[in-house]
Design a protein around this motif. Structure first.
Motif, PDB file in Angstrom:
ATOM      1  N   GLY A 178     -25.121  65.450  60.293  1.00  0.00           N
ATOM      2  CA  GLY A 178     -25.504  64.044  60.279  1.00  0.00           C
ATOM      3  C   GLY A 178     -26.286  63.562  59.077  1.00  0.00           C
ATOM      4  O   GLY A 178     -26.899  62.494  59.124  1.00  0.00           O
ATOM      5  N   SER A 179     -26.287  64.288  57.979  1.00  0.00           N
ATOM      6  CA  SER A 179     -27.140  63.899  56.849  1.00  0.00           C
ATOM      7  C   SER A 179     -26.689  62.589  56.208  1.00  0.00           C
ATOM      8  O   SER A 179     -27.514  61.846  55.677  1.00  0.00           O
ATOM      9  N   GLU A 180     -25.399  62.305  56.244  1.00  0.00           N
ATOM     10  CA  GLU A 180     -24.945  61.091  55.564  1.00  0.00           C
ATOM     11  C   GLU A 180     -25.538  59.851  56.219  1.00  0.00           C
ATOM     12  O   GLU A 180     -26.061  58.965  55.549  1.00  0.00           O
ATOM     13  N   GLY A 181     -25.502  59.819  57.543  1.00  0.00           N
ATOM     14  CA  GLY A 181     -26.087  58.680  58.245  1.00  0.00           C
ATOM     15  C   GLY A 181     -27.585  58.597  58.046  1.00  0.00           C
ATOM     16  O   GLY A 181     -28.153  57.504  57.921  1.00  0.00           O
ATOM     17  N   LEU A 182     -28.239  59.742  58.008  1.00  0.00           N
ATOM     18  CA  LEU A 182     -29.693  59.745  57.849  1.00  0.00           C
ATOM     19  C   LEU A 182     -30.105  59.266  56.470  1.00  0.00           C
ATOM     20  O   LEU A 182     -31.133  58.605  56.304  1.00  0.00           O
ATOM     21  N   LEU A 183     -29.310  59.582  55.447  1.00  0.00           N
ATOM     22  CA  LEU A 183     -29.611  59.085  54.100  1.00  0.00           C
ATOM     23  C   LEU A 183     -29.510  57.566  54.086  1.00  0.00           C
ATOM     24  O   LEU A 183     -30.379  56.874  53.526  1.00  0.00           O
ATOM     25  N   VAL A 184     -28.452  57.049  54.702  1.00  0.00           N
ATOM     26  CA  VAL A 184     -28.299  55.588  54.777  1.00  0.00           C
ATOM     27  C   VAL A 184     -29.511  54.982  55.480  1.00  0.00           C
ATOM     28  O   VAL A 184     -30.075  53.985  55.023  1.00  0.00           O
ATOM     29  N   TYR A 185     -29.921  55.626  56.559  1.00  0.00           N
ATOM     30  CA  TYR A 185     -31.065  55.140  57.338  1.00  0.00           C
ATOM     31  C   TYR A 185     -32.327  55.120  56.484  1.00  0.00           C
ATOM     32  O   TYR A 185     -33.068  54.126  56.449  1.00  0.00           O
TER      33      TYR A 185
END
Lengths: 452, 537, 165
Positions: free
Chosen positions: C97-104
């Motif tokens: 889930g790192s991609e979503g967390l970076l966006v967040y």
């Protein structure tokens, strides 16, 4: 019951200090070897152990050392490849943070065997704790006479310096590392000449991985027979197979209950690593695909998890090789399109850019995968991706280094082993255009534009 | 002695010869395509266009075992028993893939690109590429930025062969060019404030296999399929680089270096490369004139040689100034002619323009301090007739003392070469014939002003600072009104037919020991007079 | 024509660079260490310093810039934030889930990946595998590895950046 050797000390408090290391018997091997063995004898021991490099290529270490010219006036250099950047790999980090002296003892022993006068530890930038602990350990060694002029009063002298990288995967390639150390852009060199003949600063050079060097100590401590008692013996039908001997650190990550760095003999199956070390796939799910040895080695399907993780098992299952034994588990909910996109972005970003097939091929592959992911893919794209993947790399001989092979294998394995998923996705997301064979307009604004 | 086998044909390689696969194949007339390899630069092996199949022939059994992987011919040293295959399906596929890769992002600028017609990417596309594009379609950019006063870079055309970067690091030594970025973002560039500023900068344009680096003086001036190339020699200094003179309809558009291992390897300096502006200058003398008192009479060449001959014989006591821009043959004909009229005529070497010292470059190239092509050759001719050359000062004195009544000054200087005081002193001769390119204080005092030829208009030989003699033929016809020196001196001597430099050179070689070797046909790359003279004794 | 090399680098910086010379047989080998020295002190490697580094190492400025630009690690246009976040985007972290967390994270800070907050407090950059796969998703903030990231941990991290009232 397997007793860890490489990870024997890491649970101890202050395991990274000289005092703790020596209390556990550290540097006694070095002391004995310097008194009782010649460099040639050390090299011979390593050669007969059939120790193979743990950095990804699996090249027999003793054989690599034997390419050094005899009677060279020097200097000879030893480069410790601590650039560990293969996705899914972190065992070198564990060793350097928690047992740096083990790494140093192996470095000094290997320096002695190869008559190196200076060892440079090329350490990736992203390991700040390793930097601190390694430097501290080096300082302790100098103070204790374990490094510098006349190591432990012997005739052998060795200096060790840490050289910090700057976030480039290709610096993990032997000659890319050498070029980077020399202060140039890290474009791997054409071979011949090989580093053993003409390497760092154009002098004979040996480049070895951190884990490989750690094994050297144990080979000299416990003996060649001990080393060869574990692992997979050579295939009797293949006279050129050196076998897969010794302990291995398996890095387990992804969709597992207990990601971590685990030690076992070479040759454990993928399933064993996942279930016995990792507590199985997380959340009660099943595995869909597993990367066996770091992203560049490709994928095993759920049906291939009994593949032995040694230097031949993954190859027989159609993967690039054992690589770094970085096992990444992907569960049944994970999209292979996402996996491939992530992989293609990584390699396009990290391609050094000097040879045409890799520079252009990795970029073309990324653009196609992005277009597929955005719902404008064609079935034809899968053929083109496979053709790119089949034609770039040192295996066909079309590139200077193996980064291209690493870029290619995830493409090959993902599309060939999960063809249905790719086709379904393409047909579903691009019903009008999936059958087009003529060139189509490119996606505006590739993700490559945002990086670097 | 080693034997290699290329496409089934054997090639012998002598001991001590070091060839790679490309060079060995070339000897058999087989072209192995490549972008990044150049014999004057280090081996990069990065373009991957020269990939071939390689194998070894076992010495005892003759059995050939081929390696499973392709290998770049540029980095394959030829040793006994090496087998190369350059025409298999595998090799053809590999080349087509490289071509396709380079064309993925290459702007198809051919209609507006200088390199069209001499572009490797074009040529290899037709020979080795595939006919249809398979990659996505995108609008191409074609950014441009200058990297030097004389070199501009069309950034997106670059195929990253890095020849230009290696050149600035290895040959010119100034290291101004670099690659920036990584992977598919890479570009060639210079650091702002540090453009290519050395005298070898123009060579990177020759090296560029595509139209990325372009020569600003040549940019958009002429399509290469309209020019004819002629072998020439640069007359800018005593290095004497071999050149190609590219002309169309008697106009020089470009000068490029011609490969010559004895003189300039593959390079030429900017002074020589751009040394043709004067050839087409509107300031050039194009009208033969006679000064009668204060008036100038325009003459034509049909009568003029006879008139000159008559006036010179009337003057009786003659002298000649021979510039170091004359060819050996021209200098010989003039000296011989003057001496037939006056056995004791003084012969002086014209002023030798020179800089303070030679300029040396790390790759071995040298720009000579002497800024003329043939001081050695002209000096040797004069020495043959004179014993020793009269210095210009001595000649000025003789003129002063009235010992010279007729003076022929053969110039051919591009720049100002004589000041009014010296001109005034030379003009004391009653009959002053000045043959030159441009008006000067001397031509303004001359009895006869004769328009002379520029270097691309001459036939003849030059001897450089290392005693290396090269012979050239004219590349362009001179403007109407100009009579090339060789042709005029030939007619003045009363020789029948057209000026033939080869005939004159044979005479020179027979008469003057220094030129002994020149009695044989002169090879394309010239011949060293000293070396061969010593060998001959 | 050439800009005169000024004195952007302090004497201390120059000494710190020179301290690396004895380790290597060539000056050029001290280039990457020199770039790190400058980057740590200034927060970036401004173009003026490229010329000064070149002089110290007896290289052409283009040789320095060539190496520097290969890595993509060194900013050149302006100093990075007081802290730099390297947010891993590679396989294991992406799988968790790192991609979503970076966006967040970027949304919370009001910037895009690669940018610095207006108060120059923090720069966020997408990174390739940090070697922290056993605690994915992970981000490296200067010397500190933030492990097993969740939305909450990101919230707490962003809060920790705010200056004390």
């Amino acid at each position: 019951m397997y007793q860890p050797v490489l990870l024997a000390n890491i649970e101890k408090d202050n395991s990274h200090t000289l005092a703790v290391y020596e209390a556990a018997g550290g540097y006694r091997t070095l002391r004995r070897v310097l008194k009782e063995m010649s460099p040639a004898e050390v090299a011979a021991a390593v050669q007969s152990s059939n120790l193979r490099g743990r950095g990804g290529a699996g090249f027999p270490t003793g054989l690599k050392w034997s390419f050094l010219p005899k009677d060279h006036p020097g200097p000879i250099y030893l480069c410790v490849n601590a650039d560990e950047s293969e996705p899914g790999t972190f065992c070198n980090r564990v060793l350097m943070e928690l047992d740096p002296h083990q790494v140093l003892e192996g470095t000094i022993l290997s320096g002695y065997a190869t008559r190196a006068s200076t060892a440079y530890i090329y350490l990736r930038y992203e390991y700040p704790l390793s930097l601190r602990r390694l430097q501290q350990a080096i300082d302790e060694c100098y103070r204790a006479g374990l490094l510098g002029k006349h190591v432990l009063g012997s005739g052998y002298s060795l200096d060790v310096y840490i050289h910090r990288g700057a976030a480039a995967y290709v610096c993990g390639e032997e000659t890319g590392l050498i070029e980077s150390l020399e202060g140039k852009r890290a474009w791997p060199r054409i071979k011949p000449p090989f580093p053993a003949v003409e390497g760092l600063f154009r002098k004979p050079t040996v480049v070895n991985n951190v884990e490989t060097l750690a094994c050297v100590t144990h080979i000299l401590d416990r003996g060649v027979d001990w080393f060869r008692s574990m692992g997979t013996p050579p295939d009797p039908n293949d006279p050129r197979d050196p076998g897969s001997f010794g302990p291995k650190l398996y890095c387990l990550s992804g969709h597992v209950s207990r990601p971590g760095c685990y030690e076992g003999p070479l040759g454990l199956t993928c399933r064993e690593v996942i279930d016995e070390f990792g507590g199985g796939v997380w959340k009660g799910r099943k595995a869909k695909a597993v990367v066996p040895g770091g992203l560049s080695t490709g994928l095993l399907t759920a049906g291939e998890l009994d593949t032995r993780l040694d230097f031949t098992g993954p190859v027989q299952a159609g993967c690039l090789g054992l690589g770094t034994a970085g096992v990444i588990v992907l569960d049944e909910t994970y999209s292979m399109i996402d996996f491939l996109h992530n992989s293609c972005r990584f390699f396009a970003h990290e391609s050094c850019g000097q040879c045409t097939p890799c520079r252009e091929g990795t970029r073309w592959a990324l653009e196609m995968v992005e277009r597929i992911k955005a719902g404008r893919g064609r079935i034809r794209d899968l053929e083109l991706l496979l053709e790119i993947a089949d034609t770039i790399g040192i295996i066909p001989g079309t590139t200077i280094c193996g980064l291209a092979d690493g870029a290619a294998w995830p493409i090959k394995n993902a599309i060939r082993k999960f063809r249905d998923e790719f086709e379904d996705y393409i047909r579903r997301t691009n019903p009008a255009g999936y059958g087009v064979t003529e060139p189509v307009p490119a996606l505006a604004g590739s993700s490559l534009a945002n990086v670097h | 002695m080693a034997i290699v086998i290329i496409d089934g044909r054997e090639l012998e390689i002598r001991d001590g010869e070091r060839l790679n696969g490309i060079q060995a194949a070339a000897r058999l007339g087989i072209e192995i395509p490549r972008y990044c390899w150049h014999p004057g630069l280090s081996v990069a092996g990065s373009c991957r266009m020269c990939l071939v199949e390689m194998g070894i022939r076992a010495p005892k059994t003759g059995e050939v075992s081929m390696l499973p992987k392709l290998t770049p011919a540029c980095n394959t040293p030829m040793r006994d028993g090496i087998v190369l295959v350059t025409n298999s399906e595998k090799v053809r596929e590999a080349r087509a893939r490289v071509e396709e890769g380079l064309l993925l992002r290459h702007p198809i600028d051919c209609p507006i690109c200088d390199k069209a017609g001499e572009c490797r990417l074009q040529d290899y596309h037709f020979q080795y590429g595939q006919s249809r594009r398979r990659a996505d379609l995108r609008p191409f950019t074609s950014r441009r930025r200058d990297v030097a006063d004389n070199v501009t870079l069309f950034v997106d055309r670059c195929i990253l062969c890095t020849r230009c970067v290696r050149f600035t690091r290895e040959v010119s030594g100034a290291g101004e060019l670099m690659v920036t970025g990584r992977g598919a973002h890479e570009e060639i560039d210079v650091v702002p404030g540090f453009p290519l500023a050395d005298k070898l900068s123009g060579n990177v344009v020759d090296l560029c296999p595509v139209g990325a680096l372009c020569d600003k003086p040549f940019l958009y001036r002429q399509r290469v399929w309209y020019v004819q190339q002629h072998a020439g020699v640069c007359t800018g200094c005593a290095t004497g680089c071999s050149t190609w003179i590219d002309e169309n309809q008697d106009r020089v558009y470009r000068v490029r270096p011609r490969e010559n291992a004895f003189v300039n390897d593959w390079w030429i300096c900017n002074d020589g490369r751009y040394d043709y502006a004067h050839v087409h200058s509107p300031e050039r003398l194009v009208q033969p004139l006679r000064r009668d008192g204060k008036s100038l009479v325009e003459l034509d060449w049909t009568q003029l040689p006879r008139e000159l001959d008559r006036r010179l014989r009337e003057a009786g006591r003659l002298a000649a100034v021979l510039s170091p821009f004359l060819t050996v043959e021209e200098a010989y004909l003039l000296a011989q002619y003057v001496r037939t009229i006056d056995r004791n005529a003084a012969l002086a070497l014209g002023p030798v323009p020179a800089a303070a010292e030679d300029e040396h470059f790390p790759g071995g190239f040298t720009i000579a301090a002497e800024k003329c092509p043939n001081r050695r050759g002209v000096e040797e001719v004069i020495a043959h007739f004179n014993g020793a050359a009269t210095s210009l000062d001595q000649l000025l004195q003789q003129v002063q003392q009235g010992a010279v009544r007729g003076l022929w000054v053969s110039g051919g200087y591009k720049n100002d070469w004589i000041d009014p005081p010296a001109a005034a002193r030379l003009a004391r001769a009653q009959l002053l014939v000045v043959q030159d390119l441009f008006p000067s204080p001397l031509s303004q005092r001359a009895t006869y002003v004769l328009p002379g030829a520029a270097f691309p208009e001459r036939d003849g030989s030059y001897v450089n600072r290392h005693d290396h003699l090269q012979s050239v033929r004219w590349a362009i016809r001179p403007p109407v009104g100009v009579r090339p020196e060789g042709s005029l001196f030939w007619e003045l001597q009363g020789r029948p037919g057209l000026y033939n430099a080869r005939t004159v050179l044979s005479e020179v070689a027979a008469q003057i020991a220094y030129f002994h070797v020149a009695r044989e046909a002169i090879p394309e790359l010239g011949v060293n007079l000293k070396v061969n003279l010593l060998a001959g004794t | 024509m050439n800009p005169t090399a000024g004195r952007t680098l302090t004497d201390e910086t120059r000494e710190a660079i020179r301290a690396y010379f004895p380790r290597y047989p060539t000056r050029q080998a001290a280039l990457l260490p020199a770039l790190h020295v400058v980057n740590e002190r200034l927060g970036y490697v401004p173009p003026e310093t490229v010329v000064e580094i070149a002089e110290l190492l007896e290289l052409a400025p283009a040789e320095v810039q060539d190496t520097l630009s290969f890595y993509g690690f060194f900013a050149q246009d302006r100093p990075q934030g007081r802290e730099t976040v390297w947010f891993c985007q590679s396989c294991s972290c992406a799988a968790r889930g790192s991609e979503g967390l970076l966006v967040y994270l970027c949304e919370k800070l009001g910037i895009r990946p690669g940018q610095t907050t207006p108060d120059r407090r923090v720069t966020v950059r997408a990174a390739e595998c940090l070697g922290a796969c056993d605690s994915a998703p992970a981000m490296l903030v200067d010397d500190v590895l933030h492990k097993d990231l969740t939305g909450e941990k990101i919230d707490r991290f962003v809060e920790s950046l705010n200056p004390e009232p």
